[in-house]
Design a protein around this motif. Sequence first.
Motif, PDB file in Angstrom:
ATOM      1  N   LEU A   1       0.864  -1.184   0.000  1.00 53.50           N
ATOM      2  CA  LEU A   1       0.000   0.000   0.000  1.00 53.50           C
ATOM      3  C   LEU A   1       0.895   1.226   0.000  1.00 53.50           C
ATOM      4  O   LEU A   1       1.775   1.352   0.860  1.00 53.50           O
ATOM      5  CB  LEU A   1      -0.900   0.005   1.237  1.00 53.50           C
ATOM      6  N   ILE A   2       0.685   2.139  -0.959  1.00 54.72           N
ATOM      7  CA  ILE A   2       1.468   3.371  -1.042  1.00 54.72           C
ATOM      8  C   ILE A   2       0.523   4.550  -0.883  1.00 54.72           C
ATOM      9  O   ILE A   2      -0.337   4.781  -1.745  1.00 54.72           O
ATOM     10  CB  ILE A   2       2.242   3.463  -2.368  1.00 54.72           C
ATOM     11  N   THR A   3       0.654   5.280   0.222  1.00 56.94           N
ATOM     12  CA  THR A   3      -0.161   6.482   0.393  1.00 56.94           C
ATOM     13  C   THR A   3       0.558   7.659  -0.276  1.00 56.94           C
ATOM     14  O   THR A   3       1.782   7.674  -0.374  1.00 56.94           O
ATOM     15  CB  THR A   3      -0.424   6.791   1.872  1.00 56.94           C
ATOM     16  N   GLY A   4      -0.229   8.627  -0.755  1.00 55.95           N
ATOM     17  CA  GLY A   4       0.359   9.709  -1.550  1.00 55.95           C
ATOM     18  C   GLY A   4       0.791   9.207  -2.921  1.00 55.95           C
ATOM     19  O   GLY A   4       1.706   9.765  -3.536  1.00 55.95           O
ATOM     20  N   ALA A   5       0.100   8.174  -3.417  1.00 49.42           N
ATOM     21  CA  ALA A   5       0.527   7.506  -4.650  1.00 49.42           C
ATOM     22  C   ALA A   5       0.416   8.386  -5.887  1.00 49.42           C
ATOM     23  O   ALA A   5       1.085   8.121  -6.895  1.00 49.42           O
ATOM     24  CB  ALA A   5      -0.292   6.232  -4.862  1.00 49.42           C
ATOM     25  N   ALA A   6      -0.424   9.418  -5.844  1.00 51.51           N
ATOM     26  CA  ALA A   6      -0.563  10.310  -6.995  1.00 51.51           C
ATOM     27  C   ALA A   6       0.391  11.496  -6.912  1.00 51.51           C
ATOM     28  O   ALA A   6       0.356  12.384  -7.768  1.00 51.51           O
ATOM     29  CB  ALA A   6      -2.005  10.816  -7.113  1.00 51.51           C
ATOM     30  N   GLY A   7       1.234  11.506  -5.909  1.00 49.93           N
ATOM     31  CA  GLY A   7       2.226  12.560  -5.776  1.00 49.93           C
ATOM     32  C   GLY A   7       3.483  12.251  -6.566  1.00 49.93           C
ATOM     33  O   GLY A   7       3.598  11.206  -7.223  1.00 49.93           O
ATOM     34  N   PHE A   8       4.435  13.146  -6.483  1.00 53.00           N
ATOM     35  CA  PHE A   8       5.697  13.017  -7.208  1.00 53.00           C
ATOM     36  C   PHE A   8       6.431  11.723  -6.839  1.00 53.00           C
ATOM     37  O   PHE A   8       6.617  10.825  -7.660  1.00 53.00           O
ATOM     38  CB  PHE A   8       6.541  14.265  -6.925  1.00 53.00           C
ATOM     39  N   LEU A   9       6.814  11.588  -5.571  1.00 50.08           N
ATOM     40  CA  LEU A   9       7.552  10.387  -5.168  1.00 50.08           C
ATOM     41  C   LEU A   9       6.665   9.151  -5.138  1.00 50.08           C
ATOM     42  O   LEU A   9       7.082   8.065  -5.542  1.00 50.08           O
ATOM     43  CB  LEU A   9       8.175  10.602  -3.783  1.00 50.08           C
ATOM     44  N   GLY A  10       5.431   9.303  -4.662  1.00 50.00           N
ATOM     45  CA  GLY A  10       4.529   8.158  -4.568  1.00 50.00           C
ATOM     46  C   GLY A  10       4.282   7.485  -5.900  1.00 50.00           C
ATOM     47  O   GLY A  10       4.219   6.245  -5.996  1.00 50.00           O
ATOM     48  N   SER A  11       4.163   8.284  -6.966  1.00 50.71           N
ATOM     49  CA  SER A  11       3.901   7.694  -8.290  1.00 50.71           C
ATOM     50  C   SER A  11       5.123   6.944  -8.804  1.00 50.71           C
ATOM     51  O   SER A  11       5.006   5.869  -9.413  1.00 50.71           O
ATOM     52  CB  SER A  11       3.470   8.779  -9.282  1.00 50.71           C
ATOM     53  N   HIS A  12       6.311   7.483  -8.552  1.00 52.32           N
ATOM     54  CA  HIS A  12       7.529   6.782  -8.971  1.00 52.32           C
ATOM     55  C   HIS A  12       7.731   5.497  -8.164  1.00 52.32           C
ATOM     56  O   HIS A  12       8.198   4.480  -8.702  1.00 52.32           O
ATOM     57  CB  HIS A  12       8.743   7.703  -8.820  1.00 52.32           C
TER      58      HIS A  12
ATOM     59  N   ASN B   1      -0.407  11.635 -12.758  1.00 54.34           N
ATOM     60  CA  ASN B   1       0.840  10.962 -12.396  1.00 54.34           C
ATOM     61  C   ASN B   1       0.711   9.442 -12.373  1.00 54.34           C
ATOM     62  O   ASN B   1       1.720   8.735 -12.468  1.00 54.34           O
ATOM     63  CB  ASN B   1       1.336  11.444 -11.031  1.00 54.34           C
ATOM     64  N   ILE B   2      -0.533   8.943 -12.215  1.00 53.79           N
ATOM     65  CA  ILE B   2      -0.748   7.493 -12.183  1.00 53.79           C
ATOM     66  C   ILE B   2      -1.686   7.030 -13.298  1.00 53.79           C
ATOM     67  O   ILE B   2      -2.081   5.875 -13.335  1.00 53.79           O
ATOM     68  CB  ILE B   2      -1.290   7.046 -10.808  1.00 53.79           C
ATOM     69  N   LYS B   3      -1.988   7.938 -14.219  1.00 53.49           N
ATOM     70  CA  LYS B   3      -2.891   7.612 -15.323  1.00 53.49           C
ATOM     71  C   LYS B   3      -2.388   6.408 -16.117  1.00 53.49           C
ATOM     72  O   LYS B   3      -3.167   5.554 -16.565  1.00 53.49           O
ATOM     73  CB  LYS B   3      -3.021   8.835 -16.240  1.00 53.49           C
ATOM     74  N   HIS B   4      -1.072   6.322 -16.290  1.00 51.45           N
ATOM     75  CA  HIS B   4      -0.487   5.234 -17.078  1.00 51.45           C
ATOM     76  C   HIS B   4      -0.640   3.874 -16.408  1.00 51.45           C
ATOM     77  O   HIS B   4      -0.416   2.839 -17.039  1.00 51.45           O
ATOM     78  CB  HIS B   4       0.999   5.508 -17.328  1.00 51.45           C
ATOM     79  N   LEU B   5      -1.064   3.855 -15.146  1.00 56.02           N
ATOM     80  CA  LEU B   5      -1.237   2.594 -14.423  1.00 56.02           C
ATOM     81  C   LEU B   5      -2.689   2.116 -14.413  1.00 56.02           C
ATOM     82  O   LEU B   5      -2.984   1.042 -13.875  1.00 56.02           O
ATOM     83  CB  LEU B   5      -0.748   2.754 -12.977  1.00 56.02           C
TER      84      LEU B   5
END
Length: 329
Positions: A6-17, A42-46
């Motif tokens: 689980l990654i919180t802040g997943a749509a942020g800069f570091l979270g998406s990477h 930032n996560i559209k490609h996923l």
Amino acid sequence: MAETVLITGAAGFLGSHLSDRFIKEGFKVIGMDNFITGDSKNIKHLDSNPNFSFIEHDVTEFVHVDGPVDYILHFASPASPIDYLKIPIQTLKVGSLGTHNLLGLAKAKNARILIASTSEVYGDPLVHPQTEEYYGNVNTIGPRGVYDEAKRFQESITMAYHRFHGLETRIVRIFNTYGPRMRLNDGRVIPAFMGQALRGEDLTVFGDGSQTRSFCYVDDQVEGIFRLLFSDYSSPVNIGNPHEISIRDFAEEIIKLTGTNQKVIYKDLPKDDPMQRQPDITLAKELLGWEPKVGRAEGMRITFDYFKNLTEEELYKSEHKDFSKHIKY
């Protein structure tokens, strides 16, 4: 069977990477974000990736996730001064209530949790470079204190869960990190300088520009975080690039990189802005076998190419993110 993170802040800069990295490594990733500072693009490609799922949620409210969770990476938090000065209470809440909720989830799921702390826990340091043993020089009641103290509390409650409940915890102290997917108008120095150069504006330096920063490319940062998660070390670890540069010299580097002809203009230094920022990464080298690989010239070229490809609307959008719909005092 693939493990779940689980990654919180997943749509942020570091979270998406980080989401990209864990999917690449064969994990199932559950992203969580309330988009207060993150961006769905930032996560559209996923979206179509079978190993990625997403929950829109504010972690300061009770966090529930169905099924097993093996690892949690808590990266939900405003990270730029412009953001956390506009939403100070949310910043304090995500570092305190949000961290408490996620530590509780980790305990319930018997998951290992990695907490994203920051070099800001050192405040305006009196020790240079900063080692993990340094306790810091923080103004608790200054405007930046909302971020600094949220992160310091975050570290304290994480270690309390580790000691009292035996929870498997990791703490990364992140120093200035940059790369694609940074928000152009988030107020941090790299997107600020590059945006000004692309718009043909003069570059704004606060103070006399003698303050220093050390910039770590995002791929190096992600590698350090990944290695730390799978280490056996529960105390904080600095992850950053120790190559230090003054802001004044950095502005000249950006002008040269962008091939623009702008001047550098100077404005008053914000209150409690740290004068020096350089990580001592001895521990990361010894413990994780990690050190940054991407030089500043290479990383800045990649980042500038990303910003060059922004739309005209994104490039000239001067107003900062609207937080009104997220405010829950």
